[in-house]
Motif scaffolding. Structure first.
Motif, PDB file in Angstrom:
ATOM      1  N   ASP A   1       2.118  28.564  10.960  1.00  0.00           N
ATOM      2  CA  ASP A   1       2.439  27.190  11.015  1.00  0.00           C
ATOM      3  C   ASP A   1       3.379  26.781  12.117  1.00  0.00           C
ATOM      4  OD1 ASP A   1       2.545  24.787  10.123  1.00  0.00           O
ATOM      5  OD2 ASP A   1       3.851  25.002   8.743  1.00  0.00           O
ATOM      6  N   ILE A   2       2.781  26.502  13.302  1.00  0.00           N
ATOM      7  CA  ILE A   2       3.550  26.165  14.461  1.00  0.00           C
ATOM      8  C   ILE A   2       2.918  24.863  15.075  1.00  0.00           C
ATOM      9  CG2 ILE A   2       4.217  26.636  16.896  1.00  0.00           C
ATOM     10  CD1 ILE A   2       3.703  29.426  16.353  1.00  0.00           C
ATOM     11  N   ASP A   3       3.730  23.640  14.822  1.00  0.00           N
ATOM     12  CA  ASP A   3       3.468  22.226  15.202  1.00  0.00           C
ATOM     13  C   ASP A   3       3.497  21.997  16.639  1.00  0.00           C
ATOM     14  OD1 ASP A   3       2.879  21.605  12.631  1.00  0.00           O
ATOM     15  OD2 ASP A   3       5.017  20.898  12.076  1.00  0.00           O
ATOM     16  N   ASP A   4       2.808  21.126  17.086  1.00  0.00           N
ATOM     17  CA  ASP A   4       2.862  20.723  18.515  1.00  0.00           C
ATOM     18  C   ASP A   4       2.693  21.756  19.500  1.00  0.00           C
ATOM     19  OD1 ASP A   4       3.565  18.269  17.631  1.00  0.00           O
ATOM     20  OD2 ASP A   4       5.693  18.789  17.580  1.00  0.00           O
ATOM     21  N   VAL A   5       1.712  22.438  19.332  1.00  0.00           N
ATOM     22  CA  VAL A   5       1.168  23.457  20.412  1.00  0.00           C
ATOM     23  C   VAL A   5       0.146  22.639  21.202  1.00  0.00           C
ATOM     24  CG1 VAL A   5      -0.136  25.669  20.980  1.00  0.00           C
ATOM     25  CG2 VAL A   5       1.262  25.481  19.226  1.00  0.00           C
ATOM     26  N   GLN A   6       0.450  22.418  22.731  1.00  0.00           N
ATOM     27  CA  GLN A   6      -0.182  21.562  23.351  1.00  0.00           C
ATOM     28  C   GLN A   6      -1.293  22.293  24.140  1.00  0.00           C
ATOM     29  OE1 GLN A   6      -0.199  18.416  23.603  1.00  0.00           O
ATOM     30  NE2 GLN A   6      -1.941  18.429  25.300  1.00  0.00           N
ATOM     31  N   LEU A   7      -1.053  23.528  24.399  1.00  0.00           N
ATOM     32  CA  LEU A   7      -2.081  24.319  25.331  1.00  0.00           C
ATOM     33  C   LEU A   7      -2.331  25.917  24.801  1.00  0.00           C
ATOM     34  CD1 LEU A   7      -3.717  24.738  28.049  1.00  0.00           C
ATOM     35  CD2 LEU A   7      -1.687  25.428  29.100  1.00  0.00           C
ATOM     36  N   ILE A   8      -3.428  26.113  24.742  1.00  0.00           N
ATOM     37  CA  ILE A   8      -3.919  27.485  24.432  1.00  0.00           C
ATOM     38  C   ILE A   8      -4.599  28.092  25.686  1.00  0.00           C
ATOM     39  CG2 ILE A   8      -5.631  29.046  23.090  1.00  0.00           C
ATOM     40  CD1 ILE A   8      -3.175  27.840  21.497  1.00  0.00           C
ATOM     41  N   ILE A   9      -4.351  29.329  25.913  1.00  0.00           N
ATOM     42  CA  ILE A   9      -4.838  29.990  27.198  1.00  0.00           C
ATOM     43  C   ILE A   9      -5.475  31.481  26.613  1.00  0.00           C
ATOM     44  CG2 ILE A   9      -4.691  31.065  29.460  1.00  0.00           C
ATOM     45  CD1 ILE A   9      -2.416  28.920  29.970  1.00  0.00           C
ATOM     46  N   GLN A  10      -6.966  31.564  26.816  1.00  0.00           N
ATOM     47  CA  GLN A  10      -7.277  32.791  26.438  1.00  0.00           C
ATOM     48  C   GLN A  10      -7.789  33.593  27.794  1.00  0.00           C
ATOM     49  OE1 GLN A  10     -10.076  32.926  23.026  1.00  0.00           O
ATOM     50  NE2 GLN A  10      -9.850  30.668  22.833  1.00  0.00           N
ATOM     51  N   CYS A  11      -7.079  34.643  27.742  1.00  0.00           N
ATOM     52  CA  CYS A  11      -7.135  35.432  29.226  1.00  0.00           C
ATOM     53  C   CYS A  11      -8.527  35.917  29.391  1.00  0.00           C
ATOM     54  CB  CYS A  11      -6.188  36.816  29.077  1.00  0.00           C
ATOM     55  SG  CYS A  11      -4.556  35.917  29.245  1.00  0.00           S
ATOM     56  N   GLU A  12      -9.410  36.050  28.595  1.00  0.00           N
ATOM     57  CA  GLU A  12     -10.778  36.646  28.570  1.00  0.00           C
ATOM     58  C   GLU A  12     -11.545  36.052  27.407  1.00  0.00           C
ATOM     59  OE1 GLU A  12     -11.473  40.790  28.009  1.00  0.00           O
ATOM     60  OE2 GLU A  12      -9.359  40.853  28.630  1.00  0.00           O
ATOM     61  N   PRO A  13     -12.920  35.784  27.418  1.00  0.00           N
ATOM     62  CA  PRO A  13     -13.813  35.438  26.148  1.00  0.00           C
ATOM     63  C   PRO A  13     -13.330  36.429  25.051  1.00  0.00           C
ATOM     64  CG  PRO A  13     -14.919  35.119  28.163  1.00  0.00           C
ATOM     65  CD  PRO A  13     -13.750  35.900  28.576  1.00  0.00           C
TER      66      PRO A  13
END
Length: 282
Positions: free
Chosen positions: A188-200
């Protein structure tokens, strides 16, 4: 389903036809709907083998999870009637990615990730929190050691250290978390603006859960997935997740400068508003 075994300890039910039973599940895959499944020895052996791989060095926990699932299935078979009703709030039984998230794919070789990811953060995080997902624990630790101010989160880290790390991420002491799938669900973490996945990821469900760490509670977010154009194929993820990926190239110096300018303006406005607020009480 974890509540079903409690029926075993609360007393014997004389007439199951007079019992009302509700089974709740966050998602409704086929195995959840088919609650009349009673595992035989062959499938039990395979189940415990797989659990031991997912949770190494902890056979006791594997046994507890396994026995809970078995009891749930057996008790469900007893208490859920053949004419049970199903309410699927998701629809068509398929998990879908959030529509509040901008889904982006960007070509990048594994060797170039450490140079490219900081630029992606500058351009798309809007100065907010970023979670970076890697496929291995070693990759998470290595990348966290390279990125300024980042922390790692994975299964080899002690629970006490994990709690401290998550507390620091929530409070804003640092804004970049590099994690394996331990951070894909349940946090439960609010205000995560960006997700990056290093590979599919290996399956569509993993992509949906990872990208779902942003764009929560009606807010918008950005999910960037890196891929190696020589070997990666993400068409299945696009098709089954219900998203249309936006194809972009690596951020250019002009993009980075623009993002830095926008961030500076936001900070100036924030400071100005703070001092104006204080002046009202002077």
């Amino acid at each position: 389903m974890l509540n079903f075994p409690l029926l075993c300890f609360e007393g014997k039910v004389e007439d199951t036809s007079k019992v009302q039973t509700l089974l709740f599940s966050a998602t409704l895959p086929v195995w959840v709907k088919n609650v009349y499944f009673l595992p035989n020895l062959k499938y039990l052996t395979l189940f415990f083998y797989c659990m031991n791989i997912l949770i190494p060095n902890c056979p006791f926990l594997c046994c507890i999870i396994g026995l809970t699932c078995i009891l749930s299935c057996q008790i469900s078979a007893r208490f859920l009637k053949p004419d049970k009703k199903t309410a699927d709030l998701v629809g068509n039984e398929k998990m879908k990615a959030s529509t509040n998230v901008r889904h982006i794919v960007l070509p990048c070789s594994s060797a170039a990730r450490s140079q490219l990811i900081p630029d992606i953060i500058r351009c798309y995080s809007s100065g907010g929190r970023t979670i970076i997902f890697t496929e291995t624990k070693d990759s998470a630790s290595s990348l966290a050691g390279i990125l300024p101010g980042a922390r790692a989160l994975h299964g080899d880290i002690q629970q006490s250290t994990r709690e401290v790390t998550l507390a620091g991420f929530r409070s804003g002491k640092f804004l970049t978390l590099v994690a394996t799938n331990v951070a894909a669900r349940g946090l439960d973490i609010d205000d995560v603006q960006l997700i990056i996945q290093c590979e599919p990821p290996r399956d569509v469900e993993a992509y949906i859960h990872r990208s779902g760490r942003t764009g929560r509670a009606g807010k918008s977010g950005v999910a960037v997935m890196l891929y190696d154009p020589r070997k990666a194929n993400f068409s299945m993820i696009e098709r089954e997740s219900g998203v249309k990926f936006e194809h972009i190239s690596a951020p250019q110096p002009a993009d980075i400068a623009k993002a830095a300018g926008n961030e500076a303006v936001e900070k100036i406005n924030e400071i100005s508003n703070r001092y104006n607020f204080c002046a009202c009480f002077a």
